[in-house]
Design an enzyme around this catalytic site. Structure first.
Site, short mmCIF file in Angstrom:
data_model
loop_
_atom_site.label_atom_id
_atom_site.label_comp_id
_atom_site.label_asym_id
_atom_site.label_seq_id
_atom_site.Cartn_x
_atom_site.Cartn_y
_atom_site.Cartn_z
N ASP A 168 -1.76 10.01 -10.36
CA ASP A 168 -1.65 8.98 -11.40
C ASP A 168 -0.20 8.77 -11.81
O ASP A 168 0.25 7.63 -11.98
CB ASP A 168 -2.48 9.39 -12.63
CG ASP A 168 -3.98 9.29 -12.38
OD1 ASP A 168 -4.38 8.71 -11.35
OD2 ASP A 168 -4.75 9.79 -13.22
N ASP A 227 0.85 -1.18 0.00
CA ASP A 227 0.00 0.00 0.00
C ASP A 227 0.89 1.24 0.00
O ASP A 227 1.90 1.30 0.71
CB ASP A 227 -0.90 0.00 1.24
CG ASP A 227 -1.93 1.10 1.18
OD1 ASP A 227 -2.92 0.95 0.45
OD2 ASP A 227 -1.75 2.13 1.87
N GLU A 282 -4.54 2.33 -4.64
CA GLU A 282 -3.09 2.45 -4.44
C GLU A 282 -2.49 1.19 -3.84
O GLU A 282 -1.40 1.23 -3.29
CB GLU A 282 -2.78 3.66 -3.54
CG GLU A 282 -3.22 3.52 -2.10
CD GLU A 282 -4.66 3.98 -1.86
OE1 GLU A 282 -4.99 4.27 -0.70
OE2 GLU A 282 -5.44 4.05 -2.84
N HIS A 315 -4.87 14.90 -8.66
CA HIS A 315 -5.05 13.53 -9.15
C HIS A 315 -4.13 13.20 -10.32
O HIS A 315 -3.73 12.04 -10.48
CB HIS A 315 -6.51 13.29 -9.54
CG HIS A 315 -7.42 13.25 -8.36
ND1 HIS A 315 -7.50 12.15 -7.52
CD2 HIS A 315 -8.26 14.18 -7.83
CE1 HIS A 315 -8.36 12.39 -6.55
NE2 HIS A 315 -8.84 13.62 -6.71
N ASN A 343 -2.78 12.78 -3.04
CA ASN A 343 -3.73 13.23 -4.06
C ASN A 343 -4.33 14.59 -3.71
O ASN A 343 -4.47 15.46 -4.57
CB ASN A 343 -4.86 12.20 -4.21
CG ASN A 343 -4.64 11.28 -5.40
OD1 ASN A 343 -3.88 11.57 -6.30
ND2 ASN A 343 -5.31 10.14 -5.39
#
Length: 324
Positions: free
Chosen positions: A196, A179, A230, A192, A187
């Site tokens: 990514d 994780d 994630e 975002h 984020n």
């Protein structure tokens, strides 16, 4: 074009092989239907030229065996042309029902033979293109759209097979659940799009670690997949405990080395991972229990401060059952 020529007559086979070689084809010979099937399964050709009447196994039976073998493979169909001195309607019907595609006489004129081979070469080319296109489509279906590594669907399919195989062999099996630490904060702070980009960089770094482990023989069938959001997973069948623990630490180090800024990740200041693992020296029982233990260890890694691998050691089957 690679041609498998199956004929029990050495004289006829030698003449036909010479004619095909002059036309620029690579010819492999087999003396009867059984040897022809064996050769096909070992090294599938682009075309099969098959005599009908042969000892051990005739051409019709051999064609049926070849079609049965092909049905279990992921390539397209291979043309089979029967060589015969008798092109009766009865033989033609039998040939087609056995899985053949055409008849030619063993004494076929050179111009006709060349025309037939040109047609088969075009089919071989189209067959190759079809296989490559299907392979690309299959790869896309198994690929995570964001990171480019394997997706959850592929992981589930492959994992069931690997676990069953490990159970049959009594082989060890390792699982790592990963994780990204405080990713929601990342984020929220960086946006975002940056999130990514971060996941793509992490996935590439972990894929590199696993690829190097596979290349070194640590775990021949190891792979990394995006588990969701994630979260990622690394599967390591047939690996030793030492190698398993080493890969867990290498994953942590590889992502730290990226030095991706993360202002809201505790004291680290960069993107880090938490890893939880479960390992069995002998695959037994339910796979879900392995995941349950790995997940518990992942949460333990987070409780203990993140940026670490927790309890990635051997988990006895008895402990797994008790934990279930």
């Amino acid at each position: 074009m690679r041609i498998l020529l199956v004929d029990d007559s050495r004289a006829v086979a030698a003449v036909m092989a010479a004619r095909l070689t002059l036309l620029g084809h690579e010819v492999t010979q087999a003396e009867n239907g059984q040897l022809g099937v064996d050769s096909f399964c070992c090294c599938p050709p682009d075309l099969v030229l098959m005599d009908v009447e042969m000892p051990v196994m005739n051409g019709f039976v051999a064609a049926e065996r070849i079609r049965a073998f092909e049905a279990r493979q992921d390539w397209a169909w291979t043309p089979i042309i029967f060589l015969t001195a008798s092109d009766t309607p009865e033989n033609l019907v039998t040939a087609i029902e056995a899985g053949g595609d055409d008849f030619i006489a063993k004494t076929v004129p050179e111009t006709v033979l060349q025309a037939k081979m040109n047609a088969m070469a075009r089919i071989a080319g189209l067959r190759k293109q079809l296989f490559e296109a299907n392979h690309k489509l299959e790869a896309l279906a198994h690929q995570d759209g964001l990171t480019g590594i394997y997706n959850r669907r592929y992981m589930d399919l492959r994992l069931d097979h690997q676990w069953s195989e490990a159970q049959l062999c009594g082989a060890p099996f390792g699982l790592l659940l990963i994780d990204v630490d405080n990713f929601k904060r990342y984020n929220d702070h960086y946006g975002h799009q940056a999130g990514d980009d971060c996941l793509r960089a992490i996935a590439a770094a972990m894929a590199g670690v696993v690829a190097r482990a596979v290349a070194k023989g640590v775990s021949r069938d190891a792979f990394v997949a995006r588990y969701g959001g994630e979260e990622f997973a690394v599967l390591m069948p047939r690996c030793t405990e030492v190698d398993y623990l080493t890969v867990a630490e290498q994953l942590l180090a590889a992502v730290r080395k990226l030095e991706i800024l993360h202002a809201h990740n505790a004291d680290w200041g960069i993107v880090t991972l938490s890893v939880g693992g479960a390992y069995v020296a002998r695959a037994e029982g339910r796979l879900a229990l392995l995941f349950r233990n790995a997940d518990a260890n992942l949460y333990q890694a987070k409780r203990n401060g993140r940026n670490r691998a927790e309890a990635c050691s051997v988990v006895a089957e008895a402990a797994m059952v008790a934990g279930g």
